[in-house]
Design an enzyme around this catalytic site. Sequence first.
Site, PDB file in Angstrom:
ATOM      1  N   GLU A  23      -8.927   9.201 -15.059  1.00  0.00           N
ATOM      2  CA  GLU A  23      -8.032   8.256 -14.677  1.00  0.00           C
ATOM      3  C   GLU A  23      -6.800   8.998 -14.842  1.00  0.00           C
ATOM      4  O   GLU A  23      -5.728   8.843 -14.200  1.00  0.00           O
ATOM      5  CB  GLU A  23      -7.903   7.050 -15.625  1.00  0.00           C
ATOM      6  CG  GLU A  23      -9.206   6.214 -15.454  1.00  0.00           C
ATOM      7  CD  GLU A  23     -10.578   6.657 -16.169  1.00  0.00           C
ATOM      8  OE1 GLU A  23     -10.586   7.766 -16.509  1.00  0.00           O
ATOM      9  OE2 GLU A  23     -11.560   6.016 -16.243  1.00  0.00           O
ATOM     10  N   GLU A 488     -16.656  31.875   4.051  1.00  0.00           N
ATOM     11  CA  GLU A 488     -17.141  31.064   2.816  1.00  0.00           C
ATOM     12  C   GLU A 488     -16.716  29.410   3.171  1.00  0.00           C
ATOM     13  O   GLU A 488     -16.649  28.535   2.210  1.00  0.00           O
ATOM     14  CB  GLU A 488     -16.633  31.579   1.494  1.00  0.00           C
ATOM     15  CG  GLU A 488     -16.667  32.838   1.125  1.00  0.00           C
ATOM     16  CD  GLU A 488     -16.109  33.281  -0.082  1.00  0.00           C
ATOM     17  OE1 GLU A 488     -15.871  32.419  -1.160  1.00  0.00           O
ATOM     18  OE2 GLU A 488     -16.119  34.422  -0.359  1.00  0.00           O
ATOM     19  N   ARG A 519      -6.144  19.395 -13.168  1.00  0.00           N
ATOM     20  CA  ARG A 519      -7.179  20.209 -12.363  1.00  0.00           C
ATOM     21  C   ARG A 519      -8.426  19.979 -13.472  1.00  0.00           C
ATOM     22  O   ARG A 519      -8.425  20.440 -14.679  1.00  0.00           O
ATOM     23  CB  ARG A 519      -6.761  21.596 -12.245  1.00  0.00           C
ATOM     24  CG  ARG A 519      -8.329  22.335 -11.364  1.00  0.00           C
ATOM     25  CD  ARG A 519      -7.803  23.322 -10.547  1.00  0.00           C
ATOM     26  NE  ARG A 519      -8.876  24.095 -10.372  1.00  0.00           N
ATOM     27  CZ  ARG A 519      -9.823  23.787  -9.432  1.00  0.00           C
ATOM     28  NH1 ARG A 519      -9.594  22.799  -8.772  1.00  0.00           N
ATOM     29  NH2 ARG A 519     -10.916  24.424  -9.182  1.00  0.00           N
ATOM     30  N   CYS A 520      -9.480  19.490 -12.783  1.00  0.00           N
ATOM     31  CA  CYS A 520     -10.721  19.350 -13.659  1.00  0.00           C
ATOM     32  C   CYS A 520     -11.831  20.253 -12.786  1.00  0.00           C
ATOM     33  O   CYS A 520     -11.860  20.419 -11.648  1.00  0.00           O
ATOM     34  CB  CYS A 520     -11.263  18.090 -13.716  1.00  0.00           C
ATOM     35  SG  CYS A 520     -10.124  16.827 -14.421  1.00  0.00           S
ATOM     36  N   HIS A 698      -1.326  33.948  -4.143  1.00  0.00           N
ATOM     37  CA  HIS A 698      -0.829  32.522  -4.957  1.00  0.00           C
ATOM     38  C   HIS A 698       0.463  32.002  -4.503  1.00  0.00           C
ATOM     39  O   HIS A 698       1.059  30.898  -4.666  1.00  0.00           O
ATOM     40  CB  HIS A 698      -0.791  33.097  -6.383  1.00  0.00           C
ATOM     41  CG  HIS A 698      -2.141  33.374  -6.852  1.00  0.00           C
ATOM     42  ND1 HIS A 698      -2.481  34.752  -7.063  1.00  0.00           N
ATOM     43  CD2 HIS A 698      -3.214  32.839  -7.208  1.00  0.00           C
ATOM     44  CE1 HIS A 698      -3.669  34.895  -7.450  1.00  0.00           C
ATOM     45  NE2 HIS A 698      -4.117  33.725  -7.641  1.00  0.00           N
ATOM     46  N   CYS A 730      -6.511  38.389  -3.351  1.00  0.00           N
ATOM     47  CA  CYS A 730      -7.869  37.454  -3.708  1.00  0.00           C
ATOM     48  C   CYS A 730      -8.167  36.727  -2.486  1.00  0.00           C
ATOM     49  O   CYS A 730      -7.525  36.757  -1.299  1.00  0.00           O
ATOM     50  CB  CYS A 730      -7.197  36.502  -4.793  1.00  0.00           C
ATOM     51  SG  CYS A 730      -8.499  35.660  -5.506  1.00  0.00           S
TER      52      CYS A 730
END
Length: 757
Positions: A23, A488, A519-520, A698, A730
């Site tokens: 949440e 990918e 972020r999870c 990035h 990257c």
Amino acid sequence: MSTTATPFTATVLGSPRIGPNRELKRAVENYWAGRTDRAGLESIAAQLRRETWQTLAAAGLDSIPVNTFSYYDQMLDTAVLVGALPPRVCSIADELDRYFAAARGDDETAPLEMTKWFDTNYHYLVPEIGPHTTFALNPAKVLGEVEEAVTLGIPARPVIVGPITFLALAKAVDGGGTPIDRLDELVGVYAELLDVLAARGVRWVQFDEPVLVTDFLGNAPELAERVYGRLGALGHRPALFVATYFGALADALPALARTPVDAIGIDLVAGDSPAFVSVPELADKLVVAGVVDGRNVWRTDLAGALGKLTGLLGSAGAVAVSTSCSTLHVPYTLDGEVELDAALRSWLAFGAEKVTEVAALARGLKDGREAISAEIADSDAAVASRKADSRLRNGRIRARITSIVGSGAKRGPAAARRAVQAERLKLPALPTTTIGSYPQTTAIRVARADLRAGRIDAAEYERRMKAEIADVIALQERLGLDVLVHGEPERNDMVQYFAEQLDGFFATQNGWVQSYGSRCVRPPILYGDVSRPEPMTVEWISYAQSLTDKPVKGMLTGPVTILAWSFVRDDQPLADTAFQVALAIRDETVDLESAGIAIIQVDEPALRELLPLRTKDKDAYLRWAVEAFRLATSGVADTTQIHTHLCYSEFGEVIGAIADLDADVTSIEAARSHMEVLGDLNQAGFANSVGPGVYDIHSPRVPGVDEIAASLREALRAVPAERLWVNPDCGLKTRSTDEVTASLQHLVAAAAEVRAG
Ligand code: GLN
Ligand code: ZN
């Protein structure tokens, strides 16, 4: 003990805050996007706090951590608390906007840097300490949460990152000296805070000092004694609980015990056995015993834990039961995990289940083992079932590892490999390539969502992914890159993708944990012996290779990275588990080779992440990490070229290990460190090929040809042309196709220019 302090008996060191159904993530993201107003955000936050506290109290905890809620990060909260935000955000008048600007940056403001919280997968914001930093107490958030909790009748214990840890993790800016040199000054602010909290009637306060279990500072015990000697001696303060976690305190324990603090938290899962606690000074302290693992997902052996607790009774003034660290690092609850089989479920405990374990152990400690005999019987049954389960011991896999490791798991000499590979691949000098992923387009996301929702079948999904691969191959051909990748598209995540296909892993449905800010991540659970039932990537790579005459790199994730981003079984050494994962990757490399793939990349971006916190443990780790990589990559012929890729870290301490991986080609983040890493690699005796990232992926900025050419010329001062590769920093999955196309055009042009001399 301080006069107001009644020892508590059951607690956790902190809890997750992102919400049982994420949440808070949605609320802050909506707030950032302007879809929710301030009041909407604050009310969701308050509701989450209330539910968290009430659940903990209902489960039987008698001291409840508050101020562990955060809109973004607890280190940033602490920077606000002590008045240590960088000057560049201080002109922002609104407090919440200022906070989020420090966390995420905005058009004009660079955010604070982010880095890993000890050896966990949580990332904190790095406070900046410079000549401009003038510490000043700003306790509004802490006091607000305390008041909220007290109004609800919650026995609130505010939690604050301690001054030693705060400064040890901060970075010096603008020519300011080492942050830790400002310790005495900062402690003054903490003293003021204690006074304010006492005035509000707060009984207990928790200062987190995990840095005391590390070797980050040379003199941690001395600092602990000085700081807590001073804070403990204050006349007007709440009872003071210094929490430590993630390892053993060693010499810092007696040092801390000599100070007049009231309670010390000790990690009895990652740290020592209780036998060490023969420190006489503990006799008048509350020992908060972290016997329930706060950062891994396994159920506690209650009988074993109760044994540890009773073992402490003789040496401590009082003993409270706790998780070893905040449960921030584990998912909320097992409740939603309907796909778990009964056995596996019985071995696990997420956040809510751990709280129940703490409460049971506290009852057992107070009323005797019989009081929790039913819980102990259940836990014994789970322990026995886990030991007996055939999925935890695959004799065939174990025998294969012993035999391969026994026979050396070696490739031919690097120079000889380079010669035969050059013969086979016929690449130009300064070959150009990319790291693996291409932009995750809307089409890819839609296809994945359609498959999940059952709107398309597997065959249609495969068709769409192949169309993506064909696009990416065509793009690379147009750009004129030398070594291609398939992009990918079929991978949601570089670890989860493999975990889903390997035996011994389980993917949760709702096992989200906070990685940073909003972020999870949902780490897979590695519970058993790992094996590979069938090839995982061969079809995709072969398809990509069928579309072009240029070599296409096979793309795999390395064993250390797979471990680092999973919850890993705790019933055997990490190295044993790493070798099993390595064997599965090895099998995949052999199949790729048989399918005609000439180059295979095994990514190890997390090599640095598992580095132990104590110096004495580092060598052993690096030894098995290297051995696991070699096990994974030594099954192929010398004509097959092995690449690896590393990023996201300071390579200093692992540079020797990177050389020891002995990959034929190593691509490594270098754009931000300006190629310094090449000199370091040379010093470590590295003589294989290397692709230092020539631009930073990035950032959305497209680098110019001149700029990339200049980087390459700089690199050529450290590495001869026949060993130098040209690639970005990257993977490209977070960028847009337009940015990627323009950047790679410049990269190819720069390589051509430098080749021409
Ligand atoms: N091959 C991966 C990619 O390109 C590597 C990602 C990483 O380094 N984290 O996305
Ligand atoms: Zn990377």
